[in-house]
Scaffold this motif. Structure first.
Motif, short mmCIF file in Angstrom:
data_model
loop_
_atom_site.label_atom_id
_atom_site.label_comp_id
_atom_site.label_asym_id
_atom_site.label_seq_id
_atom_site.Cartn_x
_atom_site.Cartn_y
_atom_site.Cartn_z
N MET A 82 37.50 -34.04 -31.67
CA MET A 82 38.01 -35.41 -31.73
C MET A 82 37.88 -36.07 -30.37
O MET A 82 38.50 -35.62 -29.40
N ASN A 83 37.07 -37.09 -30.28
CA ASN A 83 36.84 -37.84 -29.05
C ASN A 83 37.30 -39.29 -29.22
O ASN A 83 37.47 -39.76 -30.35
N SER A 84 37.48 -39.97 -28.12
CA SER A 84 37.88 -41.39 -28.14
C SER A 84 39.08 -41.60 -29.06
O SER A 84 39.10 -42.51 -29.89
N LEU A 85 40.08 -40.76 -28.90
CA LEU A 85 41.22 -40.82 -29.79
C LEU A 85 42.02 -42.10 -29.61
O LEU A 85 42.12 -42.65 -28.50
N LYS A 86 42.57 -42.56 -30.73
CA LYS A 86 43.35 -43.80 -30.76
C LYS A 86 44.78 -43.48 -31.22
O LYS A 86 45.00 -42.48 -31.93
N PRO A 87 45.73 -44.35 -30.91
CA PRO A 87 47.10 -44.11 -31.39
C PRO A 87 47.17 -43.97 -32.91
O PRO A 87 48.00 -43.19 -33.42
#
Length: 115
Positions: A82-87
Motif C-alpha cells: 500500500m503506497n500513497s495512503l490516504k486517511p
C-alpha cells in the motif's frame, strides 16, 4: 480447513506506505482465490483487491495505482503493498481465502492513516 494469519497493519501518515501479509496454512486446495477486504467504522466490508491461484488480479477503483496485490504460492502467502495512503484508507483489513466449497477469513489487521 485453512488457517489465515495477517500481519503488517499499523499507523502511518498520509502519503506513507505499509505492506500487509496473509499467510495460509492447513489443507490448501490448488484452485483458490485470495483477496483483501476492508471495513471502516460504520461502513460495509468492501473488496480492495483479489488474486487468483494463476495470478489474475482485480482492484477496487479507489485503490488502483496505489495498492498492489501479489502472492507467493511456494509460501502460501499473499501481500498487499500500500503506497500513497490516504486517511480514507483507514479500516480493518481482512484476508479472504476462497475455495470452490468454502470461504475462510483472517482475524483482521488495523490500518490507520493519520497525521
Amino acid at each position: 480447513q485453512v488457517q489465515l494469519v495477517e500481519s503488517g497493519g499499523g499507523l502511518v501518515q498520509p502519503g506513507g506506505s505499509l505492506r500487509l501479509s496473509c499467510a495460509a496454512s492447513g489443507s490448501i486446495p490448488s484452485i483458490n482465490i485470495m483477496g483483501w477486504f476492508r471495513q471502516a467504522p460504520g461502513k460495509q466490508r468492501e473488496l480492495v483487491a483479489g488474486i487468483s491461484y494463476d495470478g489474475i488480479t482485480n482492484y477496487a477503483d479507489s485503490v488502483k495505482g496505489r495498492l498492489t496485490i501479489s502472492r507467493d504460492s511456494a509460501k502460501n502467502t499473499m501481500y498487499l503493498q500500500m503506497n500513497s495512503l490516504k486517511p480514507e484508507d483507514t479500516a480493518v483489513y481482512y484476508c479472504k481465502f476462497a475455495t470452490p466449497n468454502y470461504n475462510y477469513w483472517g482475524q483482521g489487521t488495523q490500518v490507520t492513516v493519520s497525521s
